[in-house]
Motif scaffolding. Sequence first.
Motif, short mmCIF file in Angstrom:
data_model
loop_
_atom_site.label_atom_id
_atom_site.label_comp_id
_atom_site.label_asym_id
_atom_site.label_seq_id
_atom_site.Cartn_x
_atom_site.Cartn_y
_atom_site.Cartn_z
N ALA A 33 0.80 -1.23 0.00
CA ALA A 33 0.00 0.00 0.00
C ALA A 33 0.83 1.28 0.00
O ALA A 33 0.42 2.28 -0.56
CB ALA A 33 -0.95 0.00 1.19
N ARG B 287 1.85 2.80 -3.19
CA ARG B 287 0.65 3.31 -3.85
C ARG B 287 0.18 4.62 -3.24
O ARG B 287 -0.31 5.49 -3.94
CB ARG B 287 -0.47 2.25 -3.80
CG ARG B 287 -0.10 1.01 -4.62
CD ARG B 287 -1.25 0.07 -4.72
NE ARG B 287 -2.42 0.68 -5.34
CZ ARG B 287 -3.63 0.17 -5.27
NH1 ARG B 287 -3.84 -0.94 -4.62
NH2 ARG B 287 -4.64 0.76 -5.87
N ASN C 218 -5.26 3.74 4.98
CA ASN C 218 -4.59 4.66 4.07
C ASN C 218 -5.40 5.94 3.98
O ASN C 218 -6.49 5.96 3.44
CB ASN C 218 -4.47 4.03 2.68
CG ASN C 218 -3.48 2.88 2.70
OD1 ASN C 218 -2.30 3.09 2.97
ND2 ASN C 218 -3.96 1.68 2.46
N GLU D 113 -9.72 8.80 1.84
CA GLU D 113 -9.47 7.46 2.36
C GLU D 113 -9.40 6.44 1.25
O GLU D 113 -10.16 6.50 0.29
CB GLU D 113 -10.57 7.05 3.35
CG GLU D 113 -10.54 7.88 4.61
CD GLU D 113 -11.42 7.30 5.71
OE1 GLU D 113 -11.78 6.12 5.61
OE2 GLU D 113 -11.73 8.05 6.64
N GLY D 114 -8.49 5.50 1.39
CA GLY D 114 -8.36 4.43 0.40
C GLY D 114 -7.27 4.74 -0.60
O GLY D 114 -6.70 5.82 -0.62
N LEU D 115 -7.00 3.75 -1.43
CA LEU D 115 -5.92 3.89 -2.41
C LEU D 115 -6.48 4.11 -3.80
O LEU D 115 -7.57 3.64 -4.12
CB LEU D 115 -5.06 2.62 -2.40
CG LEU D 115 -4.24 2.37 -1.14
CD1 LEU D 115 -3.68 0.96 -1.16
CD2 LEU D 115 -3.12 3.38 -1.00
N LYS E 241 -7.72 6.56 -5.24
CA LYS E 241 -8.95 7.35 -5.35
C LYS E 241 -8.74 8.51 -6.30
O LYS E 241 -7.62 9.03 -6.43
CB LYS E 241 -9.36 7.87 -3.97
CG LYS E 241 -9.88 6.79 -3.05
CD LYS E 241 -11.31 6.40 -3.41
CE LYS E 241 -11.77 5.13 -2.72
NZ LYS E 241 -12.00 5.31 -1.29
N ASP F 233 -13.84 -1.99 2.63
CA ASP F 233 -12.93 -1.53 1.60
C ASP F 233 -11.52 -2.04 1.93
O ASP F 233 -10.81 -1.46 2.73
CB ASP F 233 -12.94 0.00 1.56
CG ASP F 233 -12.16 0.52 0.37
OD1 ASP F 233 -11.54 -0.30 -0.33
OD2 ASP F 233 -12.19 1.73 0.16
N GLN G 220 -9.05 -1.86 0.31
CA GLN G 220 -8.02 -0.93 -0.14
C GLN G 220 -7.54 -0.02 0.98
O GLN G 220 -6.48 0.55 0.90
CB GLN G 220 -8.57 -0.06 -1.25
CG GLN G 220 -8.73 -0.82 -2.54
CD GLN G 220 -8.65 0.11 -3.71
OE1 GLN G 220 -9.07 1.26 -3.60
NE2 GLN G 220 -8.11 -0.35 -4.80
N LEU G 221 -8.37 0.12 2.00
CA LEU G 221 -7.98 0.97 3.11
C LEU G 221 -6.76 0.42 3.82
O LEU G 221 -6.06 1.12 4.51
CB LEU G 221 -9.13 1.03 4.11
CG LEU G 221 -9.92 2.33 4.16
CD1 LEU G 221 -11.20 2.11 4.91
CD2 LEU G 221 -9.12 3.42 4.80
N PHE G 222 -6.55 -0.87 3.68
CA PHE G 222 -5.54 -1.49 4.50
C PHE G 222 -4.39 -2.11 3.73
O PHE G 222 -4.51 -2.55 2.61
CB PHE G 222 -6.18 -2.56 5.39
CG PHE G 222 -7.23 -1.98 6.27
CD1 PHE G 222 -6.87 -1.18 7.33
CD2 PHE G 222 -8.57 -2.18 6.00
CE1 PHE G 222 -7.83 -0.62 8.13
CE2 PHE G 222 -9.54 -1.62 6.80
CZ PHE G 222 -9.16 -0.84 7.88
N CYS G 223 -3.29 -2.17 4.44
CA CYS G 223 -2.08 -2.76 3.90
C CYS G 223 -1.75 -3.90 4.84
O CYS G 223 -2.38 -4.11 5.86
CB CYS G 223 -1.00 -1.70 3.92
SG CYS G 223 0.64 -2.28 3.66
N GLY G 224 -0.74 -4.67 4.54
CA GLY G 224 -0.33 -5.72 5.46
C GLY G 224 -1.33 -6.84 5.43
O GLY G 224 -1.64 -7.39 4.39
#
Lengths: 203, 261
Positions: free
Chosen positions: A80, A83, A167, A183-185, A187, B214, B216-220
Amino acid sequence: MKGLLYCSFILCLGLGSCNQIETTDAHDTDAPTEQAALSEMSLYNLESEWMNQENEPVKLPQLQGKVQLVAMVYTSCTYACPRIVADLKRIEASIEKYKNDEVGIVLVTMDPERDTPEKLKAFAEENKLDAGRWTLLTSDEGNIQELAVLLSMKYKNSGNGEIAHSNIITVLNPAGEIMHQQEGLGKDPDETVKSIEGLLKQL
Amino acid sequence: MILQRLLLLMLLIGVCCKVQAQKSLPKNMVHVKGGTFVPLYGSDSTPVKVQSFLLDVYPVTNSEYLAFVSKYPKWRKSAVKKIFADENYLRGWASDLSLGANATKINNSPVVNVSWFAAKAYCDCQGKRLAKVEEWEFAALASETKANAANDAKFYQRSIEWYSQPNPTYLPPVQKSFRNYYGVYGMIGLVWEWTQNFNSAMVVGESRADVTMDRQLFCGSGSNGAKDVKNYVAFMRYAFRSSLKSNYTVANLGFRCAKSI
């Protein structure tokens, strides 16, 4: 010797947590107005001490006076974080016309153990981050967590080198108040860009 | 050479302090022997290791908190910055340094309506820290007689009953609450408590949003789902923590401090 120095650095940071009795109000001093009277909701009310990628000490109020984009990363993150840096660069490209003293970008590490100032500098160079625009910060775990909770970041160190985290890209106005969060990747950065432009028009 | 001696000296001092700390417990703290447990809410079933630590016997009381704000004016009701504590901070108190007409009733009750920042500052100023979620949950596994009562149906039933009780008008004195195996009071049946890393639960704020969380909010590890929702009590605590923000103050949310060994 280097180890010792590092220890004393951490020690210094740790001591700031329980602040001594403050009897004088900041408003009563004759200090220049830009340093005094932070608004109640300013993130710059945090009194913690940080180090930037140049190994220089930084206090958060030094970030005042321009719009700041803030995100949290850790440089050994493989999925992440690259990104989110890419997302920030996308925003950076859309606000190219604004000078470095109008908008800044701040990356804060969640992994102070591994992300030393040197490591952050290497990360900035690898990712070709313009040193005039980007500030990378580290501090001790407690200080990082204080900033993280104010940014509504959730994160958890799994212990296997990975940190699960949300994120979030935050837009701070020149006073250090949260004006917008993305919020989020991946976007669409439109709203974030609009928020930055709106703030800059007010300047 | 001098440097080496200095280092050795520092090391020795360090060791001495450690030994001393183990021998004499600070007042009103107990030693919780470390171990492993499977969190009742987490992404994977690997047991979490908890190091031995010291934990306050009681949640922090109103009178203790009053002593703290007397010493540190920036944490008084009228002085605290909104970013560190919302408008309901110490709502039950009459003023900065007064608990009001009901002082005798709430002196020894847990202090509530305190934010995470306030709780953290209090513990910092005692030379302590807030307990981590994992430490808190580990200590909360204990019934009166067992360190780990996770499989004790009766204990579980009792716990769940407490969570379904409404709050009393005046919270009871901390000494009158449930005392567990470690000699720690009020882990269940008194108030919710702040933890140092309350923001580590990977549940997104709104439960409706969680359904299609979502990722996508998270990594790991991506997302941490409910591991053992059988334990609804722990589930509620995790869900509650994940709904908090650092300046929130809640009428039945207090805290206690811990210390590393």
